[in-house]
Design an enzyme around this catalytic site. Structure first.
Site, PDB file in Angstrom:
ATOM      1  N   HIS A  49      -7.907  -2.370   1.400  1.00  0.00           N
ATOM      2  CA  HIS A  49      -7.253  -3.470   0.722  1.00  0.00           C
ATOM      3  C   HIS A  49      -6.356  -4.419   1.805  1.00  0.00           C
ATOM      4  CE1 HIS A  49      -8.479  -3.075  -3.284  1.00  0.00           C
ATOM      5  NE2 HIS A  49      -8.322  -1.982  -3.091  1.00  0.00           N
ATOM      6  N   GLN A  61       0.751  -1.158   0.033  1.00  0.00           N
ATOM      7  CA  GLN A  61      -0.180   0.006  -0.051  1.00  0.00           C
ATOM      8  C   GLN A  61       1.002   1.397  -0.051  1.00  0.00           C
ATOM      9  OE1 GLN A  61      -2.998   0.184  -0.670  1.00  0.00           O
ATOM     10  NE2 GLN A  61      -3.356   2.308  -0.600  1.00  0.00           N
ATOM     11  N   GLU A 117     -15.035   6.009  -6.471  1.00  0.00           N
ATOM     12  CA  GLU A 117     -14.097   5.031  -7.047  1.00  0.00           C
ATOM     13  C   GLU A 117     -15.173   3.826  -7.505  1.00  0.00           C
ATOM     14  OE1 GLU A 117     -11.099   3.352  -4.544  1.00  0.00           O
ATOM     15  OE2 GLU A 117     -10.142   5.299  -4.585  1.00  0.00           O
TER      16      GLU A 117
END
Ligand SMILES: [Zn+2]
Length: 185
Positions: A94, A67, A150
């Site tokens: 995530h 990340q 998103e």
């Protein structure tokens, strides 16, 4: 998961499974999700395919280190505005192992806004909650979520929670707070 609730750097879910073993089409090598999310995702994708919609998984679980690299890449491309485009390290859904990014041929296999104009995206918006997946950062709710729209990013929260969330009309962040769910536990 949002800007105010971080994960410890070394948090890693214990039941990550490889998606290709679930018959799930993936990009960028192998991708992983927690077992329950992977099971429901396989059902979602089978039904989407039956409806004629192509969806592939571009990203699933990402470690804290991955990340950090993703965020650095976005920041290099877009500067300080990247905070609204790619979660800062430790604040990524995530890392939970329950978030997934979709794309398809119609979107050029990229993660970008044109995906939101595809029929597959419309199918997801209509059906993903039946499999426990919800759009984390919807269009028009940027103020609430702290992130830009998103259309490719979904998060598994369980079928029952997804149904309740949809009926409530709340943002995911408000729903989790109201229901006393601590996002990273
Ligand atoms: Zn994502």
């Amino acid at each position: 998961m949002d800007h105010d609730h971080g994960l410890p750097p070394h948090y890693e879910p214990e039941d990550l499974v490889p998606l290709s073993a679930h018959g799930i089409p993936v990009l960028n090598g192998e991708q992983f999700l927690r077992r329950e999310a992977a099971d429901r995702l396989a059902e979602l994708l089978a039904d989407a395919a039956a409806a004629g919609e192509e969806l592939v998984v571009a990203s699933g679980y990402r470690s804290f280190g991955e990340q950090q690299r993703t965020h650095a890449r976005w920041t290099a491309l877009y500067g300080e505005g990247a905070g609204g485009m790619s979660a800062v390290p430790g604040h990524s859904e995530h890392q939970l192992g329950t978030a997934v990014d979709f794309t398809n041929a119609a979107a050029g296999y990229e993660l970008w806004w044109p995906f939101g104009d595809t029929t597959a995206s419309a199918w997801l918006e209509e059906n993903a909650h039946r499999y426990g997946f919800i759009l984390s950062y919807p269009r028009g709710r940027e103020e609430e979520t702290g992130y830009n729209w998103e259309p490719w990013h979904y998060r598994y929260i369980g079928v029952e929670n997804a149904r309740e969330l949809r009926e409530s009309g709340l943002s995911l962040q408000a729903f989790l707070q109201q229901n006393g769910v601590i996002p990273h536990c």
